[in-house]
Motif scaffolding. Structure first.
Motif, PDB file in Angstrom:
ATOM      1  N   ASP A  81       6.296  -2.008  12.926  1.00 36.73           N
ATOM      2  CA  ASP A  81       6.469  -0.870  12.964  1.00 36.73           C
ATOM      3  C   ASP A  81       7.805  -0.687  13.424  1.00 36.73           C
ATOM      4  O   ASP A  81       8.378   0.551  13.427  1.00 36.73           O
ATOM      5  CB  ASP A  81       5.524   0.171  13.970  1.00 36.73           C
ATOM      6  N   THR A 126       6.483   5.836   5.562  1.00 28.99           N
ATOM      7  CA  THR A 126       7.623   4.703   5.530  1.00 28.99           C
ATOM      8  C   THR A 126       8.427   6.082   6.081  1.00 28.99           C
ATOM      9  O   THR A 126       8.407   7.449   5.537  1.00 28.99           O
ATOM     10  CB  THR A 126       8.435   4.647   4.663  1.00 28.99           C
ATOM     11  N   ARG A 141       4.875  -3.292   7.880  1.00 28.85           N
ATOM     12  CA  ARG A 141       3.702  -2.667   7.955  1.00 28.85           C
ATOM     13  C   ARG A 141       2.411  -2.567   8.610  1.00 28.85           C
ATOM     14  O   ARG A 141       1.778  -2.649   8.555  1.00 28.85           O
ATOM     15  CB  ARG A 141       4.540  -0.685   8.386  1.00 28.85           C
ATOM     16  N   SER A 142       2.271  -2.530   7.082  1.00 31.81           N
ATOM     17  CA  SER A 142       0.953  -3.173   6.308  1.00 31.81           C
ATOM     18  C   SER A 142       0.213  -4.666   6.694  1.00 31.81           C
ATOM     19  O   SER A 142      -0.525  -4.594   6.942  1.00 31.81           O
ATOM     20  CB  SER A 142       0.853  -2.830   5.341  1.00 31.81           C
ATOM     21  N   ARG A 164       7.344  -0.514   4.460  1.00 30.84           N
ATOM     22  CA  ARG A 164       5.638  -0.574   3.992  1.00 30.84           C
ATOM     23  C   ARG A 164       5.303  -1.923   4.057  1.00 30.84           C
ATOM     24  O   ARG A 164       3.621  -2.111   4.629  1.00 30.84           O
ATOM     25  CB  ARG A 164       5.695   0.206   2.271  1.00 30.84           C
ATOM     26  N   ASN A 191       0.469  -1.011  -0.181  1.00 30.33           N
ATOM     27  CA  ASN A 191      -0.295   0.071  -0.116  1.00 30.33           C
ATOM     28  C   ASN A 191       0.905   1.126  -0.172  1.00 30.33           C
ATOM     29  O   ASN A 191       2.045   1.257   1.148  1.00 30.33           O
ATOM     30  CB  ASN A 191      -1.197   0.221   1.040  1.00 30.33           C
ATOM     31  N   ASN A 246       0.033   4.370   0.155  1.00 29.87           N
ATOM     32  CA  ASN A 246      -0.371   4.947   1.404  1.00 29.87           C
ATOM     33  C   ASN A 246       0.183   4.736   3.424  1.00 29.87           C
ATOM     34  O   ASN A 246       0.009   5.620   3.675  1.00 29.87           O
ATOM     35  CB  ASN A 246      -1.616   5.196   1.421  1.00 29.87           C
ATOM     36  N   VAL A 247       0.917   3.641   3.399  1.00 28.12           N
ATOM     37  CA  VAL A 247       1.835   3.197   4.306  1.00 28.12           C
ATOM     38  C   VAL A 247       2.778   4.374   4.616  1.00 28.12           C
ATOM     39  O   VAL A 247       3.724   4.687   3.641  1.00 28.12           O
ATOM     40  CB  VAL A 247       1.993   1.390   4.035  1.00 28.12           C
TER      41      VAL A 247
END
Length: 357
Positions: free
Chosen positions: A136, A99, A114-115, A111, A94, A96-97
């Motif tokens: 994270d 970084t 995290r996603s 990313r 994604n 939009n995550v």
């Protein structure tokens, strides 16, 4: 005390610890002067962000991993790193995550981690370093000698804290026998106990990171912290104020959740645990129930300790109880009552001698 490492990061570190097959493969990639992007997990959530590449489904080996690193795409491993699922894959996480990374490989790794919450390993060809992304968190693998040095420093710190804990714990036992305990005495012991536990937790992280090279550090840790968690539980059990929605596990969890800064403030520790006497006056007198002292009597089952405390209610009443009074408690019996009385007498004598010698 450093910040606690999340469980997801510790699990990822265990996968790449020295001596593990995955670490061997990563070291081969570094030695060959190559880079790599490796995802540890081949579930549907991973496959949904994969584009291109080819299916392998082959048993993992360090040699195969290093050979596959010659290609530009990512390598997908099984969750336990036992098999190579796919290779030369283009990852499309994604966008939009957020970084904080700048390089393409590292931005993708962060990313993805995290996603979809799987460990991602990035090997930097230019920087010659291995970075692990888990949820994270980001961790850069350091040379083994540097980690060993940090672990040894932490062990030395733990030795000092444990020595101080032993002192305040012994002092509390003496005060309990003489019925001179204040809230400050109890909170000081709990504060030291929790500090020792958190330093031990930090060392445990180093042990995981060291893998096969952390055996000696583990032996030192086990020798230093033996019985500390039991001490923590028994002190809380002796003094916390139980309510309809506040029980021993809640108090222990609350102590565990205190930040390092809050742990240094005695009033905050007392208020968090709902100890007898509250937190307004740290010098208020309080009395133990007797769990901790009774636990020091050899071969005394927990069920019997619970029955004695439930019968008498406080340590001072237990100390004053006769052999006949103890014998009346269910599960005690005449011989055990004599052993309890003798054990309490020895503990009392030893505590007083230690205090005034």
């Amino acid at each position: 005390m450093t910040a606690r490492r999340p469980a997801a990061l510790l699990d990822a570190l265990a996968l790449v610890a020295p001596g593990s097959p995955l670490r061997d493969g990563l070291d081969r990639i570094l030695q060959a002067g190559m880079g790599a992007l490796i995802v540890v997990g081949d579930g549907p959530e991973v496959l949904n962000i994969c584009s291109g590449g080819f299916l392998l489904d082959a048993a993992y080996s360090p040699q195969r991993l290093s050979e596959l690193a010659k290609m530009d795409g990512a390598t997908i491993l099984a969750a336990d790193a036992s098999r190579i699922a796919r290779a030369n894959v283009h990852l499309v996480p994604n966008p939009n995550v957020p970084t904080s990374e700048t390089g393409t490989r590292h931005r993708t790794a962060e990313r993805v981690a995290r996603s979809i919450k799987v460990p991602v390993i990035s090997v930097s060809q230019r920087m010659n370093v291995i970075s692990i992304y888990a949820a994270d968190e980001k961790h850069q693998i350091e040379p083994v000698p540097r980690v060993v040095n940090r672990a040894n420093q932490a062990v030395q710190t733990l030795e000092r804290y444990k020595a101080r804990l032993d002192e305040v714990s012994l002092g509390l036992a003496t005060l309990e026998i003489e019925d001179l305990v204040t809230l400050r005495d109890v909170v000081s012991v709990l504060q030291r106990t929790e500090m020792v536990g958190r330093i031990a937790e930090e060392i445990e992280g180093y042990i995981i990171e060291l893998g096969d090279d952390g055996r000696l550090v583990r032996l030192q840790l086990e020798e230093l912290i033996g019985g500390t968690s039991d001490e923590r539980r028994l002190v809380v059990r002796d003094y916390f104020h139980e309510e309809s929605r506040w029980h021993l596990p809640d108090a222990l969890d609350a102590l565990d959740q205190l930040s390092n800064d809050d742990l240094l403030v005695l009033r905050r520790v007392a208020a968090t645990l709902h100890l007898e006497g509250g937190a307004a006056d740290l010098d208020v007198s309080i009395s133990p129930r007797g769990y901790r002292l009774l636990s020091r009597i050899p071969r005394l089952p927990d069920a019997v300790v619970n029955a004695i405390v439930e019968r008498f209610g406080s340590l001072q009443k237990i100390l004053r109880a006769s052999i006949e009074d103890l014998d009346d408690v269910e599960g005690v019996g005449a011989s055990r009552a004599q052993a309890i009385k003798d054990g309490l007498a020895r503990l009392t004598e030893a505590s007083i001698l230690d205090r005034y010698s």
